[in-house]
Scaffold this motif. Structure first.
Motif, short mmCIF file in Angstrom:
data_model
loop_
_atom_site.label_atom_id
_atom_site.label_comp_id
_atom_site.label_asym_id
_atom_site.label_seq_id
_atom_site.Cartn_x
_atom_site.Cartn_y
_atom_site.Cartn_z
N TRP A 1 0.84 -1.21 0.00
CA TRP A 1 0.00 0.00 0.00
C TRP A 1 0.87 1.25 0.00
O TRP A 1 0.59 2.22 -0.73
N VAL A 2 1.94 1.25 0.80
CA VAL A 2 2.84 2.41 0.84
C VAL A 2 3.50 2.62 -0.52
O VAL A 2 3.59 3.76 -1.01
N LEU A 3 3.95 1.55 -1.14
CA LEU A 3 4.61 1.67 -2.45
C LEU A 3 3.65 2.23 -3.50
O LEU A 3 4.03 3.11 -4.29
N CYS A 4 2.41 1.76 -3.51
CA CYS A 4 1.44 2.27 -4.48
C CYS A 4 1.11 3.74 -4.21
O CYS A 4 1.05 4.55 -5.14
N THR A 5 0.92 4.09 -2.94
CA THR A 5 0.58 5.47 -2.60
C THR A 5 1.71 6.43 -2.92
O THR A 5 1.51 7.48 -3.55
N LEU A 6 2.93 6.06 -2.53
CA LEU A 6 4.07 6.96 -2.77
C LEU A 6 4.44 7.00 -4.25
O LEU A 6 4.96 8.02 -4.72
#
Length: 388
Positions: free
Chosen positions: A26-31
């Motif tokens: 989720w962090v990778l997709c958001t950032l």
């Protein structure tokens, strides 16, 4: 039938794996959406740098967490079923990525320190500083590989033969181990302990102490924010305030109630930032201190250590098993402290989602209008007049 502690351990492994992988993805997709936005969002330069660090941290932590299924299968079967190459990869990621994770945390702490305590010098750096950062990052990765090269070099598969009472072979068990020579093991553990724990903890405590001190001394100013706005904007506001103060004959003064309210809000914001910093430091200490304490204790053999501490060997082995898993919990929880609880990431992500929703709404309206125009063009003149 498996013992209860093994079932509980595999259950914990599964929970940590699911939470860590889902959170880091989720962090990778958001950032990725934030960093590929090319400056359209109202984010500062420091925020984009911190986002890069969090992005790199999630990649490193994700690699560490992907080793949990291999570790679980290793404990479940009691043997290493993945072969020699997978054993080398396991020990490489196990050691290199854990040090990289700590190094990224220290770099992020330093960037936060620069953003809070030295904002002007931080923003005045140009492309040369970015090139220098890239060179330092590559050099540091190579340095970490060099530090971990002994344990990677000696990593391999060891075969143990279990015999029956009549001395016939009952079972062949494969272990993925890294048997460092006795003359090298103490030096390896000590320099890894200093570089991987002592030095990072000292730097983290120093930087966060300076940040907290700066926040407390400037609690009633805009410097209490963890991320500074653009320098041009600050200079523009300063220029506007100077013009207003020179033009107005009788500038209005803040009432005591407004001053108390402003002081109360700034104090609350400072306490919130300090509290989040303390949680980050405590989480790091809880995960890494027992791990390195157990690593230092490996300088003694298990039997001698159990005899000197008067602890059963099984309890000592179980303690080592738990402490060796704490860095995985650290990798599974970093995204919560550095991304999920980061207000600026939440605000920027929300801003991106709203803009994408507006774009989709606008595109849907245009699509409806185009369908309507195409429908009118396909009608005969009489039908078109009756439809209109």
């Amino acid at each position: 039938m498996f013992p209860g502690y093994l079932v509980a351990m595999l259950g914990v492994y599964s929970i940590v794996f699911i939470v860590g992988v889902v959170g880091n993805v989720w962090v990778l997709c958001t950032l990725w959406l934030i960093l590929s936005d090319h400056g359209k969002t109202s984010s500062s330069l420091t925020f984009r740098r911190i986002s890069l660090y969090v992005f790199a941290l999630s990649i490193v932590d994700l690699h560490v967490l992907l080793m949990i299924p291999m570790l679980g299968a290793y404990f479940y079967t009691g043997s290493w079923p993945f072969g020699y190459v997978a054993c080398k990869i396991f020990w490489t990621i196990e050691n290199v990525n854990k040090l990289l994770s700590v190094a990224i945390l220290i770099a992020m702490t330093f960037e936060r320190y620069m953003g809070v305590c030295r904002p002007f010098s931080n923003f005045q750096r140009g492309k040369m500083w970015n090139y220098t950062n890239g060179f330092i990052a590559i050099s540091f990765v190579l340095f970490i590989f060099l530090l971990c090269s002994p344990i990677i070099y000696y990593a391999g598969i060891t075969e143990h033969v279990i015999l029956k009472p009549d001395n016939t072979i009952h079972e062949r068990v494969l272990f993925c181990t890294s048997d460092l020579p006795d003359f090298l093991l103490p030096y390896f553990i000590m320099y890894m302990f200093i570089v991987g724990f002592v030095l990072p903890v000292v730097l983290m405590v120093v930087f966060y102490t300076l940040i907290i001190k700066r926040l407390k001394t400037t609690a009633n100013t805009s410097a209490a924010q963890p991320f500074e706005k653009d320098v041009k904007e600050k200079r523009f506001r300063r220029y506007i305030s100077s013009v207003n103060s020179s033009v107005e004959d009788a500038p209005c003064k803040k009432t005591p109630t407004e001053k108390r309210l402003r002081r109360k809000i700034s104090t609350y914001n400072t306490q919130r930032v300090v509290r989040s910093i303390l949680w980050v430091v405590i989480f790091h200490f809880v995960c890494w201190t027992p791990f390195w304490a157990a690593v230092l204790l490996t300088l003694m053999t298990t039997s001698n250590l159990a005899a000197s501490l008067e602890i059963p060997v099984k309890v000592l082995m179980l303690t080592k098993l738990v402490t060796s898993f704490l860095p995985y919990i650290n990798s599974a929880g970093n995204w919560i402290f550095y991304a999920a609880l980061n207000r600026e990431i939440q605000i920027t992500s929300r801003e991106l989602r709203l803009r994408q929703a507006q774009r989709m709404k606008k595109n849907s309206v245009i699509e409806i209008m185009m369908h309507r125009a195409f429908f009118l063009l396909t009608l005969t003149p009489r039908e078109s007049t009756s439809t209109i």
